[in-house]
Structures are given as structure tokens and as C-alpha cells.
Scaffold this active site. Structure first.
Site, PDB file in Angstrom:
ATOM      1  N   ASP A 164      45.567   0.354 -63.042  1.00  0.00           N
ATOM      2  CA  ASP A 164      46.943  -0.134 -63.178  1.00  0.00           C
ATOM      3  C   ASP A 164      47.433  -0.786 -61.896  1.00  0.00           C
ATOM      4  O   ASP A 164      46.714  -0.818 -60.894  1.00  0.00           O
ATOM      5  CB  ASP A 164      47.859   1.030 -63.582  1.00  0.00           C
ATOM      6  CG  ASP A 164      47.602   2.266 -62.741  1.00  0.00           C
ATOM      7  OD1 ASP A 164      47.652   2.141 -61.506  1.00  0.00           O
ATOM      8  OD2 ASP A 164      47.305   3.350 -63.318  1.00  0.00           O
TER       9      ASP A 164
ATOM     10  N   ASN B  77      47.571   6.965 -62.180  1.00  0.00           N
ATOM     11  CA  ASN B  77      48.330   8.034 -62.853  1.00  0.00           C
ATOM     12  C   ASN B  77      47.501   8.894 -63.805  1.00  0.00           C
ATOM     13  O   ASN B  77      48.057   9.638 -64.614  1.00  0.00           O
ATOM     14  CB  ASN B  77      49.540   7.444 -63.585  1.00  0.00           C
ATOM     15  CG  ASN B  77      49.110   6.494 -64.695  1.00  0.00           C
ATOM     16  OD1 ASN B  77      47.927   6.165 -64.815  1.00  0.00           O
ATOM     17  ND2 ASN B  77      50.054   6.074 -65.508  1.00  0.00           N
TER      18      ASN B  77
ATOM     19  N   GLU C 274      38.780 -22.479 -65.684  1.00  0.00           N
ATOM     20  CA  GLU C 274      37.542 -21.957 -66.256  1.00  0.00           C
ATOM     21  C   GLU C 274      37.087 -22.957 -67.306  1.00  0.00           C
ATOM     22  O   GLU C 274      37.792 -23.178 -68.286  1.00  0.00           O
ATOM     23  CB  GLU C 274      37.759 -20.579 -66.880  1.00  0.00           C
ATOM     24  CG  GLU C 274      36.432 -19.929 -67.257  1.00  0.00           C
ATOM     25  CD  GLU C 274      36.501 -19.011 -68.457  1.00  0.00           C
ATOM     26  OE1 GLU C 274      35.621 -18.168 -68.608  1.00  0.00           O
ATOM     27  OE2 GLU C 274      37.438 -19.153 -69.281  1.00  0.00           O
TER      28      GLU C 274
ATOM     29  N   HIS D 137      34.088 -10.891 -64.604  1.00  0.00           N
ATOM     30  CA  HIS D 137      34.261  -9.866 -65.638  1.00  0.00           C
ATOM     31  C   HIS D 137      33.540 -10.211 -66.949  1.00  0.00           C
ATOM     32  O   HIS D 137      33.517  -9.398 -67.865  1.00  0.00           O
ATOM     33  CB  HIS D 137      35.751  -9.662 -65.905  1.00  0.00           C
ATOM     34  CG  HIS D 137      36.395 -10.882 -66.498  1.00  0.00           C
ATOM     35  ND1 HIS D 137      36.517 -12.066 -65.807  1.00  0.00           N
ATOM     36  CD2 HIS D 137      36.919 -11.111 -67.721  1.00  0.00           C
ATOM     37  CE1 HIS D 137      37.089 -12.963 -66.588  1.00  0.00           C
ATOM     38  NE2 HIS D 137      37.349 -12.416 -67.755  1.00  0.00           N
ATOM     39  N   ASP D 138      32.992 -11.427 -67.043  1.00  0.00           N
ATOM     40  CA  ASP D 138      32.267 -11.830 -68.259  1.00  0.00           C
ATOM     41  C   ASP D 138      30.757 -11.854 -68.061  1.00  0.00           C
ATOM     42  O   ASP D 138      30.013 -12.093 -69.012  1.00  0.00           O
ATOM     43  CB  ASP D 138      32.676 -13.255 -68.676  1.00  0.00           C
ATOM     44  CG  ASP D 138      34.122 -13.354 -69.112  1.00  0.00           C
ATOM     45  OD1 ASP D 138      34.675 -12.351 -69.610  1.00  0.00           O
ATOM     46  OD2 ASP D 138      34.703 -14.452 -68.959  1.00  0.00           O
TER      47      ASP D 138
ATOM     48  N   ASP E   7      42.269 -19.866 -67.968  1.00  0.00           N
ATOM     49  CA  ASP E   7      41.276 -19.429 -68.949  1.00  0.00           C
ATOM     50  C   ASP E   7      40.880 -20.569 -69.903  1.00  0.00           C
ATOM     51  O   ASP E   7      41.763 -21.229 -70.477  1.00  0.00           O
ATOM     52  CB  ASP E   7      41.892 -18.279 -69.760  1.00  0.00           C
ATOM     53  CG  ASP E   7      40.876 -17.491 -70.551  1.00  0.00           C
ATOM     54  OD1 ASP E   7      40.012 -16.858 -69.933  1.00  0.00           O
ATOM     55  OD2 ASP E   7      40.960 -17.505 -71.804  1.00  0.00           O
TER      56      ASP E   7
ATOM     57  N   ASP F 121      45.660   8.313 -66.454  1.00  0.00           N
ATOM     58  CA  ASP F 121      45.506   8.079 -67.901  1.00  0.00           C
ATOM     59  C   ASP F 121      44.167   7.393 -68.218  1.00  0.00           C
ATOM     60  O   ASP F 121      43.912   7.032 -69.367  1.00  0.00           O
ATOM     61  CB  ASP F 121      46.684   7.265 -68.467  1.00  0.00           C
ATOM     62  CG  ASP F 121      46.729   5.850 -67.933  1.00  0.00           C
ATOM     63  OD1 ASP F 121      45.922   5.515 -67.028  1.00  0.00           O
ATOM     64  OD2 ASP F 121      47.575   5.063 -68.412  1.00  0.00           O
TER      65      ASP F 121
ATOM     66  N   ASP G 133      42.932   3.705 -61.094  1.00  0.00           N
ATOM     67  CA  ASP G 133      43.929   4.345 -61.954  1.00  0.00           C
ATOM     68  C   ASP G 133      44.816   5.263 -61.109  1.00  0.00           C
ATOM     69  O   ASP G 133      44.327   6.264 -60.582  1.00  0.00           O
ATOM     70  CB  ASP G 133      43.194   5.134 -63.049  1.00  0.00           C
ATOM     71  CG  ASP G 133      44.151   5.967 -63.886  1.00  0.00           C
ATOM     72  OD1 ASP G 133      45.360   5.653 -63.911  1.00  0.00           O
ATOM     73  OD2 ASP G 133      43.681   6.940 -64.524  1.00  0.00           O
TER      74      ASP G 133
ATOM     75  N   ASP H 132      46.118 -15.019 -63.835  1.00  0.00           N
ATOM     76  CA  ASP H 132      45.322 -15.593 -64.914  1.00  0.00           C
ATOM     77  C   ASP H 132      46.274 -16.258 -65.904  1.00  0.00           C
ATOM     78  O   ASP H 132      47.287 -15.664 -66.295  1.00  0.00           O
ATOM     79  CB  ASP H 132      44.542 -14.465 -65.617  1.00  0.00           C
ATOM     80  CG  ASP H 132      43.141 -14.890 -65.993  1.00  0.00           C
ATOM     81  OD1 ASP H 132      43.019 -15.909 -66.702  1.00  0.00           O
ATOM     82  OD2 ASP H 132      42.183 -14.202 -65.612  1.00  0.00           O
TER      83      ASP H 132
HETATM   84  O1  TEU Z   1      36.023 -16.557 -71.133  1.00  0.00           O
HETATM   85  C1  TEU Z   1      35.569 -17.655 -71.834  1.00  0.00           C
HETATM   86  C2  TEU Z   1      34.111 -17.898 -71.961  1.00  0.00           C
HETATM   87  O2  TEU Z   1      33.762 -18.996 -72.247  1.00  0.00           O
HETATM   88  C3  TEU Z   1      33.047 -16.883 -71.816  1.00  0.00           C
HETATM   89  O3  TEU Z   1      32.734 -16.566 -70.531  1.00  0.00           O
HETATM   90  C4  TEU Z   1      33.260 -15.734 -72.760  1.00  0.00           C
HETATM   91  O4  TEU Z   1      34.083 -14.760 -72.228  1.00  0.00           O
HETATM   92  C5  TEU Z   1      32.048 -15.015 -73.213  1.00  0.00           C
HETATM   93  O5  TEU Z   1      31.420 -14.404 -72.157  1.00  0.00           O
HETATM   94  C6  TEU Z   1      31.184 -15.846 -74.081  1.00  0.00           C
HETATM   95  O6  TEU Z   1      29.911 -15.355 -74.103  1.00  0.00           O
HETATM   96  C7  TEU Z   1      37.388 -16.359 -70.981  1.00  0.00           C
HETATM   97  C8  TEU Z   1      37.644 -15.013 -70.340  1.00  0.00           C
HETATM   98  O7  TEU Z   1      37.101 -15.021 -69.053  1.00  0.00           O
HETATM   99  C9  TEU Z   1      37.099 -13.941 -71.217  1.00  0.00           C
HETATM  100  O8  TEU Z   1      37.189 -12.672 -70.648  1.00  0.00           O
HETATM  101  C10 TEU Z   1      37.852 -13.997 -72.517  1.00  0.00           C
HETATM  102  O9  TEU Z   1      37.289 -13.097 -73.429  1.00  0.00           O
HETATM  103  C11 TEU Z   1      37.847 -15.382 -73.132  1.00  0.00           C
HETATM  104  O10 TEU Z   1      38.092 -16.425 -72.201  1.00  0.00           O
HETATM  105  C12 TEU Z   1      38.936 -15.494 -74.166  1.00  0.00           C
HETATM  106  O11 TEU Z   1      40.180 -15.486 -73.547  1.00  0.00           O
HETATM  107 CA    CA Z   2      46.672   4.258 -65.222  1.00  0.00          CA
END
Ligand code: TEU
Ligand code: CA
Length: 562
Positions: free
Chosen positions: A29, A23, A256, A329-330, A199, A25, A21, A98
């Protein structure tokens, strides 16, 4: 095997909200990313995959896009983004954006129009159906829980949303939708981006008629995945996208694709089919899920991991290309899930990195993985932000009457916010991520685990990743060698070889806190050996025949065969 820059690259994923971050907030960013580019340069990565930075009401942290051609207010302005790209390119780092085109936000102008009336020109950009016997058009469950359909009062019909109800699915059957997507992709490519991470791209084609799924035990809605994953026209659509857009640029693409098998993986990535360069498969991150799905948690086994990884390595060899990842991130943090995030955190994080980066495919590092960041256990559900997690908690506690503490345990193990706590830069307040109040709490272990400490310690996880990345640049065999599993039945050791011409790599990884003995298979003979990397001190004169491994030990040897 054909050479390609994206086969030789290492990718680093940035989840911008949690990166840095600039700035105060509390939200990461784009200027924050610019500030940290020298850090990425130091690590040595070739490509950044940037999770969505487009305009978004943030129902799903940017995966719900309301304007594909502009930047989210919290993240900055288009000028910042352009500067970021320029600064990346100056440092020899490519940028992969993405691409989220299975759905938009319900606040996207197309959807705002579409919901106005049945004859609106944008109506057919989305998937609308009348109800059936006063209920939803079919029994599909949304990936985030509840029905995949939302009733809309204005026109008295339902729209499909495979994710949250603020993420209506686009209708790819409509050629206008596809045209809009291709034009938008060109907009970014012409600005100089180097590729796309797509995605849930294998969900864009739905089986006509949208048939009901098999009901699930104890659940209100059914999984419709066999009717929307790898659907009937998905390859046709991707080939069209390739013809119209991808083939015109020197870029990399990664789809993905939850639920793909290696057979389908080849269909997406076989270069002669002109679709994508590689896909993210989900089988290895599904090994700790039972038949009830993600939240039906069970232990994973090394035997299954060997089977799954080896299947993908062998089946795609020479026919497609793998992407290699243990978290994103998932997903929960790799060291917490597959290693030991307590006593052997450093050793096991390095072991996992070795295991992954020596395989055939393009490795992905998720921010924080390179310093061995771990899962988190926040005391209250109030501390969590992820829509999937919050929906699941509510459903399981309120509808199924489960014990809230048991549900929290599931979140501690599998919740997506494990990966989304702020990047730990130093041991100052909020881990140096922000001077304000972070949008999600920082993992309390930041005093010990942070970038500053990792940079200062030559034995840190960071320096180990740096070395792995350098090795990839120095040894073709790491990129292009063929893969073979050895010691298949060993309960603790995952070992494999890579072979190219007169050379062989031996990769030895101990997936346990125990001291198993590695024995070199008799059919592997060699002239000379060289230790490329290891996570403990190794006596280089030690023979390979029999090695007493230490907890979570990893070694890579390069052999000259004759
Ligand atoms: O993720 C799709 C997906 O199939 C999974 O990994 C899902 O995020 C979740 O973990 C199901 O348990 C993609 C993105 O990576 C995710 O961050 C989004 O939330 C999702 O698509 C919708 O766009
Ligand atoms: Ca920020």
C-alpha cells in the site's frame, strides 16, 4: 545532443501491491511505499514509476480503472498519496504515474452508463458493434486469450476489449473521450506529478472498419494487432495530447508500445514531433518467443540480443531516446531469463545491470531487480494470481488438451507472477513484506535473497546498482556518448563502446558461465585508462589488449584518447 533531466535519470518501478504492506492485510500500500522511501534514496534513484493506484476492482491488478481521480481502497486514501508525493519530493525523487487510457474498467461510471442503451450519452465512449452472422463483429483475439469482443445482453451488441472483458477499450475517435483524458491528466499534474508512463498507448487508434486479422494456425481467434497497434491516428492523438497537456509542464513521458520498430520509435520520440520522450520497445523481450507469440517459447541467442539492442541504440541516436529495461511487472525476472539465477546469481545480476545501464537511454529498475530477485516455481496453478496466466492455463489445458505440467513450465519461464511475488525485505516471515497473509506467496528463496542481507554486504547486487547510478551522475559520457558494438561475432561476450569528445567507455560483459577471452580491437588506441566498475576484483595494472574473463564478468573502462 540536447540535455534533459529525464535522460540523466534512473527510474525505479514500484508495483504497489507487492512492494510493502504497512497494515497487515497482505496487500502492499501507499503508506508502505512512504515507509521505504529512505531505502530508495539510499539506492539513489531519481524517479519512481508507480504502477496504477487508482480505484479498481482489480481484475488486472489496477490496470482496470473505475475512477481515475481516486485511490484504490486497499492502497489507502488521497491524503496518503499526497503525503507520499511530498515525501518523495523532499528526498529529491520524482513521481511518474501510470496512465491507463486505452481502456477503463467495466465498473467505471462511463461504461456503466454506456451499456444502458444505444442512445446513452456515454455509449460512444466505447467501441460497440453488432454481431456478424451470429458471431463476434470480427475475429480478433484478446491479449489475454479468447475473443476481444464481449456480448452485452441489454442492447444486444458487442464491445471491444483488447485485454480482459472487464477492460473495455475507450473510443479515442470520440473527441469527448480525449477531452476527459486530458482533463484527468491535468488533475494529476496540478497535484505535482512529474510525468506519465502510458499503458499500451500505441493501441489507442484502431483502423476504421476493424478488419479481420489473419487466422492463426490451431487457434480460434486471429491476431488483430496490425489493425490496432500504431494505428492511423495515434500520432495525431499524441500530438494533440502534447499540445493540450504535456507541453504545459516540465515532465517526463514514456509510452508502453508493444510491437514498435525503431522507425516508429522515432516517430513517437523525435523531439521535433512533440509526442513522447521515450517508449518501451518489446523486441529484446520477444527474442524468446516464436511465431505463436509469448507462450510459444524458444531459447534466445546472444547474437539476436546484440542485433536488436544495437539496432535500437543506433537508429534512435540523435533522433529519439531509448528507455532501457530488462524486466518489469509483465516480464520474468532478468537474472532468471538472461543470466544464471543459480551458482552465478550475484555475478550475472551485476553483469546484466552493467550491460543495461551503460547503454544510451534512461534505465529502469524493477523492484527487487536491485537485489537480484529471481523467478519462482509455485507447485500449483492455485498459487498463481495473474489473469493472463490463469486464462492461458485454462485455455491450453482445457481447450487445447495440453499436458498441465508442460503448461506450468511455460508459466515458470514466462508468467507475469514471476515479477509480482512480494518484495523480499528481510528473512523474517513472508520476507518482511507483511505481518498478515500475502495476496500472493513469497518466493521461498527470501531467506537468502533480501534487502537486509543486501544492505549488509558491500559486495551485494544492491551496492553494485548504487554504484552504477552514481557513475551516471559523475560521467556525462554514460548519458550522452554515442554507442558502437564491438566484437560483433563473439558468441559469449557482449562488448560495446560509448564515445564523447576525447573519451571512450569500453563495456565488456560476459553472457556465459565460461571463460572467453576479450581482445581489444586494433583500431581502439588510448592514452590512459581507468576502471569505472567491475563485478570481480581486477588488477588495475592489467592491460586491455587481452583479458581472460571469468563467468558472467563485467567491466567498464574509461579511456582518454589523446
Ligand atoms: O501491458 C501490455 C502488454 O502489451 C503486455 O506486456 C501484456 O501485459 C502481457 O504481458 C501480454 O503478454 C500493459 C500493462 O503493463 C499490463 O500489466 C496490463 O495487463 C496491460 O497493459 C493491460 O492494461
Ligand atoms: Ca496493506
Amino acid at each position: 545532443m540536447e540535455r534533459a533531466w529525464w535522460k540523466e535519470a534512473v527510474v525505479y518501478q514500484i508495483y504497489p501491491r507487492s512492494f510493502y504492506d504497512s497494515n497487515g492485510d497482505g496487500i502492499g500500500d501507499i503508506r508502505g511505499i512512504i515507509d521505504k522511501l529512505d531505502y530508495l534514496k539510499e539506492l539513489g534513484v531519481d524517479v519512481v514509476w508507480l504502477s496504477p493506484v487508482y480505484k479498481s476492482p482489480n481484475d488486472d491488478n489496477g490496470y482496470d480503472i473505475s475512477d481515475y481521480r481516486d485511490i484504490m481502497d486497499e492502497f489507502g486514501m488521497m491524503e496518503d498519496w499526497e503525503e507520499m508525493l511530498e515525501e518523495m519530493h523532499k528526498r529529491g525523487i520524482k513521481l511518474v504515474m501510470d496512465l491507463v487510457v486505452n481502456h477503463t474498467s467495466d465498473e467505471h461510471p462511463w461504461f456503466i452508463e454506456a451499456r444502458k442503451s444505444k442512445d446513452n450519452p456515454y455509449r460512444d465512449y466505447y467501441i460497440w458493434r453488432p454481431g456478424k452472422n451470429g458471431k463476434e463483429p470480427n475475429n480478433w483475439e484478446s491479449c489475454f486469450g479468447g475473443s476481444a469482443w464481449e456480448y452485452d445482453d441489454t442492447t444486444g451488441e458487442y464491445y471491444l476489449h483488447l485485454f480482459s472483458k472487464k477492460q473495455p477499450d475507450l473510443n479515442w475517435e470520440n473527441p469527448k473521450v480525449r477531452r476527459e483524458v486530458y482533463e484527468m491528466m491535468k488533475f494529476w499534474l496540478d497535484k505535482g506529478v512529474d510525468g506519465f508512463r502510458m499503458d499500451v498507448i500505441n493501441m489507442i487508434s484502431k483502423v476504421p472498419g476493424l478488419p479481420d486479422g489473419e487466422p492463426q494456425k490451431g487457434k480460434k481467434y486471429a491476431s488483430g494487432s496490425r489493425y490496432y497497434m500504431n494505428g492511423p491516428r495515434v500520432h495525431e492523438f499524441l500530438q494533440e495530447m502534447n499540445r493540450e497537456v504535456l507541453s504545459k509542464y516540465d515532465i517526463m513521458t514514456v509510452g508502453e508500445t508493444p510491437g514498435v520498430t525503431p522507425k516508429e520509435g522515432i516517430l513517437y520520440t523525435d523531439p521535433s514531433r512533440h509526442e513522447l520522450n521515450m517508449v518501451f520497445q518489446f523486441e529484446h523481450v520477444g527474442l524468446d518467443s516464436g511465431p505463436g507469440g509469448k507462450w510459444d517459447i524458444r531459447p534466445w541467442s546472444l547474437a539476436d540480443l546484440k542485433k536488436t539492442m544495437t539496432k535500437w541504440q543506433k537508429e534512435l541516436e540523435g533522433r529519439g531516446w531509448n528507455s532501457l529495461y530488462l524486466n518489469n511487472h509483465d516480464q520474468p525476472r532478468a537474472v532468471s531469463r538472461f543470466g544464471d539465477d543459480g551458482k552465478y546469481r550475484v555475478e550475472s545480476a551485476k553483469m546484466l545491470a552493467t550491460f543495461l545501464h551503460m547503454m544510451q537511454g534512461t534505465p529502469y529498475i524493477y523492484q527487487g531487480e536491485e537485489i537480484g530477485m529471481t523467478n519462482v516455481r509455485f507447485p500449483s496453478i492455485e498459487d498463481y494470481r495473474d489473469i493472463e496466466t490463469l486464462n492461458m492455463y485454462k485455455e491450453h489445458v482445457e481447450e487445447y488438451g495440453e499436458d498441465p505440467q508442460k503448461v506450468m513450465e511455460k508459466i515458470y519461464y514466462k508468467g507475469r507472477d514471476n515479477a509480482r511475488t512480494p518484495m523480499q525485505w528481510d528473512d523474517s516471515g513472508h520476507a518482511g513484506f507483511t505481518t498478515g497473509t500475502p495476496w500472493i506467496r513469497v518466493n521461498p528463496n527470501y531467506k537468502e535473497i533480501n534487502v537486509k542481507a543486501a544492505l549488509a554486504d558491500p559486495n551485494s547486487v544492491f551496492h553494485y546498482y548504487k554504484k552504477l547510478i552514481q557513475l551516471r551522475k559523475q560521467h556525462d559520457i554514460i548519458v550522452y556518448g554515442t554507442y558502437d558494438l564491438i566484437l560483433e561475432d563473439d558468441p559469449y561476450i557482449y562488448a560495446y563502446t560509448r564515445t564523447l569528445g576525447n573519451e571512450k567507455l569500453i563495456v565488456i560483459t560476459n553472457f556465459s558461465g565460461k571463460n572467453p577471452v576479450f581482445r581489444l580491437p586494433d583500431d581502439i588506441t588510448y592514452k590512459t585508462k581507468e576502471l569505472l566498475i567491475s563485478n570481480y576484483d581486477v588488477d588495475e595494472t592489467e592491460g586491455l589488449k587481452k583479458i581472460h574473463l571469468r563467468p558472467w564478468e563485467a567491466r567498464v573502462y574509461k579511456l582518454r584518447l589523446s
